[in-house]
Motif scaffolding. Sequence first.
Motif: not given
Length: 984
Positions: A608-623
């Motif tokens: 579940l940690s791969d899917y739960v977001s706290n508002g800063s868990s994700r980045d825009n794709f940069k590659n």
Amino acid sequence: MKQRNRTMFRPNRKLLSCALASCLAMAAPHVMAQSTSATLRGAVTADSTVTVTNVDTGLTRTTKAANGNYNIGGLPPGTYRIEVNAGGQTSSRAVTLAVGQTATLNLQEAPPVSAPTGDATTLDTVRVTAPVLVETTTSEVATYVSNKQIEALPQGTRNFLAFADTVPGMQFSQDNNGFTSLRGGAQSANNINVFIDGVGQKNYVLKGGVSGQDTSAGNPFPQLAIGEYKVITSNYKAEFDQISSAAVVAVTKSGTNEFKGNFFWDRYTNDWRARTLGEKNGVPVVDYKEEHYGMALGGPILKDRLHFFFTYESKEQMRPYTMTPGRNYSPAMIPAQFQDLLLPGSQAFQEDLYFGKLSWQAGDNHLVELTAKRRDEVAEIAAGGSNSFEHGTDRDNTDDRIDLRYQLTWGDWLNDAHLTYEKTTWGPRPRSIGPGYVLVDGGNWRDTVLQAGSGADYQDKGQKGIALQNDLTFSGWQNHTLKMGVKYKQVDLDVTERAFFNPQFHYDLAAGELDIPYHVTFGGAFAGIGDGSLQTEAKQFGIYLQDDWQVTDRLLLNLGLRWDYEENPSYTDYVTPAATLAALNAVDPRGNGTQTYAQTLALGGINLSDYVSNGSSRDNFKNAWQPRLGFSYDLSGDQRHVIFGGAGRSYDRNLFDWLSLERNKHSFPENELTFNTPAHPCAVGVGNCLAWDPAYLQPGALAALATAAPGREITMLRNDLKAPYSDQFSIGIRNVFDLWGNQWNSSVAVTRVVSKDGFVFSLGNRNPDGSFHNPNTLSIPWGAGVPGNGSLILGSNGLETKASSLLVSLEKPYTQSSRWGTTLAYTYTDAEENREFGEHYALHYPTLAGYGWSNAGGVSKHRLVLTGIGDVGWGVTASGKLTLATPAPWYGTNCSSGWDICDEQDQVEPDTTIGYKSFDMALEKRWDTGTDLGFKVRLDVLNAFNWVNYNYPRWFRAPGDGAPRTNEQLFPTRTVKLSFGLDW
């Protein structure tokens, strides 16, 4: 139940006189970036001055020779007079340049292949002696579609993309609803991009690849406005973005120094087609009518300086529907008060397309263009079967685009800058606001017999924003042409989806309970979560550098690198709701009493940690780094035999409609309540049982009961989502040769396209032991969702396709001197996929690995398209198109082994030699009236031999069935279309 008066929507025919009156008032933007402009280059005598002039618009470009070479870019496609001044002597010739072409024409000696000789000083001489230069040295796998083909080849849709299937590797299709799509190779229609005048028409929200093409019978652009286009199936240069499949690069028509216009009207009806096999065997005849009409007008405002062009096209359909009650009820079994709902009727469709263009040549080095497009589409849908007309949907589909372009030429520099604006909307809405009435058979409220009242579908989706783009080309470095560009786009993405917007009340027809419903399904906003709508301000940034390096006289290298980046705040800023976290970490009631549902998921391989977001868990794709490498080698030194190839990577986009479900799906959930009735008793106050109150029929009366949202589906996205991409490889050879006194062009290429990281939803539901399927069955664990909620849907990357293709094309271009032309496009494709193409849900197995690899659905091993155009005399032009394809695999549900072990992803390939075949033909007669006005009549015959093509069903085997079932015959059967037109 009270019945409403039915008022059929009838489209109002637009007056062409109004369109004519408004053409000059159009503020019409058009951005023709260099991807649609042509470049003319080659060797020339030292100290020469080369001047090219567009014979129709007066556009002029002049350059001086540098190191024995010249290079003139940014030329709109068209016919040009070329003047070379050297040592006080001037010579002239004429050429025609195609869209996006880089043509080589050596001017220091006799013209090479495809270049005319002789004097070209008058317009008449120029037009007769100016064939299209052949582009053989490009590394792209590309084929051109000429304006002659668009105007002459038979066609039923007036969708200009229909001609793209004359290109190897492309497939244009139309289903029996009239919905069209274009796909390249094994990838879906979502992965293409269409560039009109250099501006991408990408749909960021919905499927179809192009704005407005998701489940639409309409056309993306007025065909009268399209001049020509080319299709690049792989290995495009670095300037192309937001694409992983084929690129369609089209250029629109412009006004010239002559006033010109035309009008057309065509029509076909049910009376002008052959009957299907089912209709011959007693199935009711499907009635139908379709009309197209429109006009175009263009000319000078200031000769050689300012020109205008305007076009309007309309498409009207009347598509019938037949009412057939469900659950094997005959019409006679339906109560009298509902009998009028069973009458057949028609659903209307109308599309209006407008396009305008102003072209201002402010000086020899300045070109300003302003173009505008408007698409307005209204459709009546979703009636027929057990769905009454009043229960159907009205769908609006609009697309507005405005582009402003300024091109500056300064010595060896060419700068293209443009500003664009776009706004598109797609909005299915119920035909009325109020309760829906569903008559059902017995206790299961899903056993529908007849639906009336207001429908349930309410959506509003679209995109709106502006973009700034600048492309700079420098040709002053010997043997190099450098091109670099940057684009910034700010676009608002909007999704509103409110399922069961109108509550649907279910009445038991079998029990005779027609006054009191026993069940209701309705949607409602979830307090504190949302209301089924989501908006985000996305920002896109792209930059590229391209070098076309003429290493030797024969070897050309195309070296490019692109990088794209996108910000999507609705994804990166998302915080998983506390209620969702609490439900996921609650004790699983099916377990040992202490095991949480999160632990159940862990047993099933889900972290579940791969899917739960706290508002800063994700980045825009940069590659999204995309190298684009290509080469061409001229074997003979005269551009007649050229080996070409390349390799590159290209990134696409994840559709916002899918990403929005994480926030939207549970914010307007589906709710169910039961009512205590004599035939369906329940304990009032227990569970979701209520006593019936007629006040529930009032709008909004059920809203307060939706806050608990029992059974709401939960959607979660991975925190490391990537953008989908494809890697493309090609090698081939082009040839130009003379045969029967005419020039022929051929191309043979082998391509390999591997696409990865396609977006997919999987089912997170797991049994207490972490398993997905029950032992010895393929049953889906729908009842194993999140405690107190519904199913768990997980979004991630993982869809892949692999396609190896042999692409063969042969063309004898139509010319004014020969008066005929022909093309051949053959494609052999060996393609695989790990999930059905076009599907973004994979719910039948715990992971994509369960699907394995299958032959790519909808892709034939062999596909052949032949076309021919010829002037047969007496003002008559004949044309034909033959399409043959071997059977394509299709997917369906196979329950032949038993209802409890249905394989919902079985694949079948018809046991026939030819899976699809059609021959279309057209005859057009033109009369010269002796004035500036010409008259024409045209007859198109679609599927002239009335060959039978089948539309295969999704469900094709029940227990005990042998061979797979087939479904209805695909349209068109043999169909005649009649057209009239005027030219002036």
